[in-house]
Design a protein around this motif. Structure first.
Motif, PDB file in Angstrom:
ATOM      1  N   GLN A   1       2.269   0.705   6.092  1.00  0.00           N
ATOM      2  CA  GLN A   1       3.352   1.007   6.598  1.00  0.00           C
ATOM      3  C   GLN A   1       3.461   1.876   7.530  1.00  0.00           C
ATOM      4  OE1 GLN A   1       6.508   0.766   3.615  1.00  0.00           O
ATOM      5  NE2 GLN A   1       8.180   0.353   5.269  1.00  0.00           N
ATOM      6  N   ALA A   2       3.787   1.722   9.319  1.00  0.00           N
ATOM      7  CA  ALA A   2       3.838   3.066  10.201  1.00  0.00           C
ATOM      8  C   ALA A   2       5.077   3.828   9.690  1.00  0.00           C
ATOM      9  CB  ALA A   2       2.985   2.868  11.274  1.00  0.00           C
ATOM     10  N   PRO A   3       5.529   5.205   9.695  1.00  0.00           N
ATOM     11  CA  PRO A   3       6.804   5.511  10.033  1.00  0.00           C
ATOM     12  C   PRO A   3       7.894   4.779  11.140  1.00  0.00           C
ATOM     13  CG  PRO A   3       5.125   7.174  10.144  1.00  0.00           C
ATOM     14  CD  PRO A   3       4.234   6.257  10.611  1.00  0.00           C
ATOM     15  N   GLY A   4       8.543   4.752  10.175  1.00  0.00           N
ATOM     16  CA  GLY A   4       9.487   3.556  10.731  1.00  0.00           C
ATOM     17  C   GLY A   4       9.582   2.575  10.827  1.00  0.00           C
ATOM     18  N   GLN A   5       8.388   2.018  10.588  1.00  0.00           N
ATOM     19  CA  GLN A   5       8.322   0.552  11.007  1.00  0.00           C
ATOM     20  C   GLN A   5       8.526  -0.329   9.430  1.00  0.00           C
ATOM     21  OE1 GLN A   5       5.765  -1.211  13.969  1.00  0.00           O
ATOM     22  NE2 GLN A   5       6.566   1.204  15.172  1.00  0.00           N
ATOM     23  N   GLN A   6       8.414  -1.308   9.368  1.00  0.00           N
ATOM     24  CA  GLN A   6       8.208  -2.898   8.031  1.00  0.00           C
ATOM     25  C   GLN A   6       6.977  -2.528   7.898  1.00  0.00           C
ATOM     26  OE1 GLN A   6      10.347  -6.158   9.163  1.00  0.00           O
ATOM     27  NE2 GLN A   6      12.219  -5.099   8.481  1.00  0.00           N
ATOM     28  N   ARG A   7       6.415  -2.835   6.177  1.00  0.00           N
ATOM     29  CA  ARG A   7       5.286  -3.001   5.833  1.00  0.00           C
ATOM     30  C   ARG A   7       4.892  -4.216   6.258  1.00  0.00           C
ATOM     31  NH1 ARG A   7       4.356  -2.002  -0.792  1.00  0.00           N
ATOM     32  NH2 ARG A   7       5.522   0.155   0.181  1.00  0.00           N
ATOM     33  N   GLU A   8       3.376  -4.489   7.088  1.00  0.00           N
ATOM     34  CA  GLU A   8       2.821  -5.417   7.872  1.00  0.00           C
ATOM     35  C   GLU A   8       1.225  -5.702   6.806  1.00  0.00           C
ATOM     36  OE1 GLU A   8       2.254  -5.299  12.140  1.00  0.00           O
ATOM     37  OE2 GLU A   8       0.625  -3.694  11.004  1.00  0.00           O
ATOM     38  N   LEU A   9       1.159  -7.477   7.059  1.00  0.00           N
ATOM     39  CA  LEU A   9      -0.345  -7.790   6.262  1.00  0.00           C
ATOM     40  C   LEU A   9      -1.245  -7.123   7.206  1.00  0.00           C
ATOM     41  CD1 LEU A   9      -1.116  -9.287   3.926  1.00  0.00           C
ATOM     42  CD2 LEU A   9      -0.704 -11.352   5.291  1.00  0.00           C
ATOM     43  N   VAL A  10      -2.021  -7.006   6.323  1.00  0.00           N
ATOM     44  CA  VAL A  10      -3.065  -6.431   7.018  1.00  0.00           C
ATOM     45  C   VAL A  10      -4.504  -7.553   7.048  1.00  0.00           C
ATOM     46  CG1 VAL A  10      -4.846  -4.865   7.546  1.00  0.00           C
ATOM     47  CG2 VAL A  10      -2.868  -4.133   7.565  1.00  0.00           C
ATOM     48  N   ALA A  11      -4.823  -7.853   5.608  1.00  0.00           N
ATOM     49  CA  ALA A  11      -6.023  -8.600   5.287  1.00  0.00           C
ATOM     50  C   ALA A  11      -5.355  -9.091   4.012  1.00  0.00           C
ATOM     51  CB  ALA A  11      -7.407  -7.637   5.506  1.00  0.00           C
ATOM     52  N   SER A  12      -6.170 -10.260   3.826  1.00  0.00           N
ATOM     53  CA  SER A  12      -5.362 -11.175   2.556  1.00  0.00           C
ATOM     54  C   SER A  12      -7.208 -11.975   1.989  1.00  0.00           C
ATOM     55  CB  SER A  12      -4.724 -11.965   2.176  1.00  0.00           C
ATOM     56  OG  SER A  12      -4.546 -12.848   2.751  1.00  0.00           O
ATOM     57  N   ILE A  13      -6.982 -11.806   0.895  1.00  0.00           N
ATOM     58  CA  ILE A  13      -8.192 -12.522   0.425  1.00  0.00           C
ATOM     59  C   ILE A  13      -7.877 -13.593  -1.139  1.00  0.00           C
ATOM     60  CG2 ILE A  13      -9.612 -10.939  -1.173  1.00  0.00           C
ATOM     61  CD1 ILE A  13     -12.019 -12.092  -0.233  1.00  0.00           C
ATOM     62  N   THR A  14      -8.693 -14.925  -0.912  1.00  0.00           N
ATOM     63  CA  THR A  14      -8.737 -15.725  -2.333  1.00  0.00           C
ATOM     64  C   THR A  14      -9.384 -15.380  -3.302  1.00  0.00           C
ATOM     65  OG1 THR A  14      -9.323 -17.236  -1.545  1.00  0.00           O
ATOM     66  CG2 THR A  14      -7.725 -17.149  -0.592  1.00  0.00           C
ATOM     67  N   SER A  15      -9.289 -15.672  -4.413  1.00  0.00           N
ATOM     68  CA  SER A  15     -10.111 -15.734  -6.203  1.00  0.00           C
ATOM     69  C   SER A  15     -11.585 -16.500  -5.521  1.00  0.00           C
ATOM     70  CB  SER A  15      -9.647 -15.916  -6.595  1.00  0.00           C
ATOM     71  OG  SER A  15      -9.493 -17.393  -6.432  1.00  0.00           O
ATOM     72  N   GLY A  16     -11.511 -17.431  -4.232  1.00  0.00           N
ATOM     73  CA  GLY A  16     -12.665 -17.893  -3.902  1.00  0.00           C
ATOM     74  C   GLY A  16     -13.562 -17.137  -2.577  1.00  0.00           C
ATOM     75  N   GLY A  17     -12.564 -16.252  -2.628  1.00  0.00           N
ATOM     76  CA  GLY A  17     -13.119 -15.593  -0.787  1.00  0.00           C
ATOM     77  C   GLY A  17     -12.501 -16.150   0.278  1.00  0.00           C
ATOM     78  N   ASN A  18     -11.808 -16.916   0.345  1.00  0.00           N
ATOM     79  CA  ASN A  18     -11.097 -17.666   2.153  1.00  0.00           C
ATOM     80  C   ASN A  18     -10.477 -15.960   2.456  1.00  0.00           C
ATOM     81  OD1 ASN A  18     -12.536 -19.501   2.087  1.00  0.00           O
ATOM     82  ND2 ASN A  18     -10.565 -20.307   0.342  1.00  0.00           N
ATOM     83  N   THR A  19     -10.699 -15.821   4.116  1.00  0.00           N
ATOM     84  CA  THR A  19      -9.839 -14.281   4.612  1.00  0.00           C
ATOM     85  C   THR A  19      -8.922 -14.884   4.824  1.00  0.00           C
ATOM     86  OG1 THR A  19     -12.098 -13.856   5.984  1.00  0.00           O
ATOM     87  CG2 THR A  19     -12.158 -12.301   3.701  1.00  0.00           C
ATOM     88  N   ASN A  20      -7.749 -13.874   5.688  1.00  0.00           N
ATOM     89  CA  ASN A  20      -6.801 -13.909   6.842  1.00  0.00           C
ATOM     90  C   ASN A  20      -6.492 -12.657   6.669  1.00  0.00           C
ATOM     91  OD1 ASN A  20      -4.949 -15.462   8.076  1.00  0.00           O
ATOM     92  ND2 ASN A  20      -3.034 -13.998   7.245  1.00  0.00           N
TER      93      ASN A  20
ATOM     94  N   GLU B   1      -3.196   3.414  16.770  1.00  0.00           N
ATOM     95  CA  GLU B   1      -2.346   2.579  16.085  1.00  0.00           C
ATOM     96  C   GLU B   1      -3.041   1.815  14.595  1.00  0.00           C
ATOM     97  OE1 GLU B   1      -2.234   3.234  20.373  1.00  0.00           O
ATOM     98  OE2 GLU B   1      -3.418   2.361  19.007  1.00  0.00           O
ATOM     99  N   ASP B   2      -3.249   2.086  14.153  1.00  0.00           N
ATOM    100  CA  ASP B   2      -3.917   2.005  12.763  1.00  0.00           C
ATOM    101  C   ASP B   2      -3.444   2.796  11.585  1.00  0.00           C
ATOM    102  OD1 ASP B   2      -7.138   1.128  13.898  1.00  0.00           O
ATOM    103  OD2 ASP B   2      -5.578  -0.576  13.596  1.00  0.00           O
ATOM    104  N   THR B   3      -3.114   4.419  12.633  1.00  0.00           N
ATOM    105  CA  THR B   3      -2.604   5.495  11.230  1.00  0.00           C
ATOM    106  C   THR B   3      -1.148   4.144  10.662  1.00  0.00           C
ATOM    107  OG1 THR B   3      -2.878   7.077  12.293  1.00  0.00           O
ATOM    108  CG2 THR B   3      -0.966   7.240  11.324  1.00  0.00           C
ATOM    109  N   ALA B   4      -1.403   4.634   9.366  1.00  0.00           N
ATOM    110  CA  ALA B   4      -0.037   4.292   8.424  1.00  0.00           C
ATOM    111  C   ALA B   4      -0.702   4.515   6.965  1.00  0.00           C
ATOM    112  CB  ALA B   4       0.003   2.694   8.531  1.00  0.00           C
ATOM    113  N   VAL B   5       0.318   3.967   5.992  1.00  0.00           N
ATOM    114  CA  VAL B   5      -0.158   4.317   4.672  1.00  0.00           C
ATOM    115  C   VAL B   5      -0.392   2.656   4.877  1.00  0.00           C
ATOM    116  CG1 VAL B   5       1.050   4.480   1.888  1.00  0.00           C
ATOM    117  CG2 VAL B   5       1.378   6.142   3.800  1.00  0.00           C
ATOM    118  N   TYR B   6      -1.599   2.730   3.858  1.00  0.00           N
ATOM    119  CA  TYR B   6      -2.163   1.121   3.645  1.00  0.00           C
ATOM    120  C   TYR B   6      -2.083   0.989   1.628  1.00  0.00           C
ATOM    121  CZ  TYR B   6      -4.359   1.031   8.129  1.00  0.00           C
ATOM    122  OH  TYR B   6      -4.202   0.764   8.947  1.00  0.00           O
TER     123      TYR B   6
END
Length: 121
Positions: free
Chosen positions: A39-58, A88-93
């Motif tokens: 979440q960057a200042p003034g912006q909505q929180r957005e998904l960056v990456a996810s991973i399942t228990s089996g290791g599939n990523t998005n 542009e990657d500056t944000a709270v993660y």
């Protein structure tokens, strides 16, 4: 009680790299999906990456080919390797995890406290 604790944020120059970690502790019975949001200042929180228990990523399109997420199930930890960082990657993660609590047997999503990433020269 389940806690997620993040580490690894900081200040880095454009083109540099950082590695974030997020460890789950407490009454963890099992962890399903884990993910990273920002979440960057003034912006909505957005998904960056996810991973399942089996290791599939998005990944978000904006970070594909630059960021890599992985997890160590034995350590209940998820990682985010960030390369070729841009201002542009500056944000709270924030990390999150879908966890079944060993005490309540309930399954719910937990969030970390957030870690600041600043990309600037």
């Amino acid at each position: 009680q389940v806690q997620l604790v993040e580490s690894g944020g900081g200040l880095v120059q454009p083109g540099g790299s950082l590695r974030l970690s997020c460890a789950a502790s407490g009454s963890v019975f099992s962890i399903y999906d884990m993910g990273w949001y920002r979440q960057a200042p003034g912006q909505q929180r957005e998904l960056v990456a996810s991973i399942t228990s089996g290791g599939n990523t998005n990944y978000a399109d904006s970070v594909k080919d630059r960021f890599t997420t992985s997890r160590d199930n034995a350590k209940n930890t998820v990682y985010l390797q960030m390369n070729s960082l841009e201002p542009e990657d500056t944000a709270v993660y924030y990390c999150n995890a879908d966890v079944r609590d060993s005490l309540t047997v309930r399954r719910r999503t937990y969030w970390g406290q957030g870690t600041q990433v600043t990309v600037s020269s």
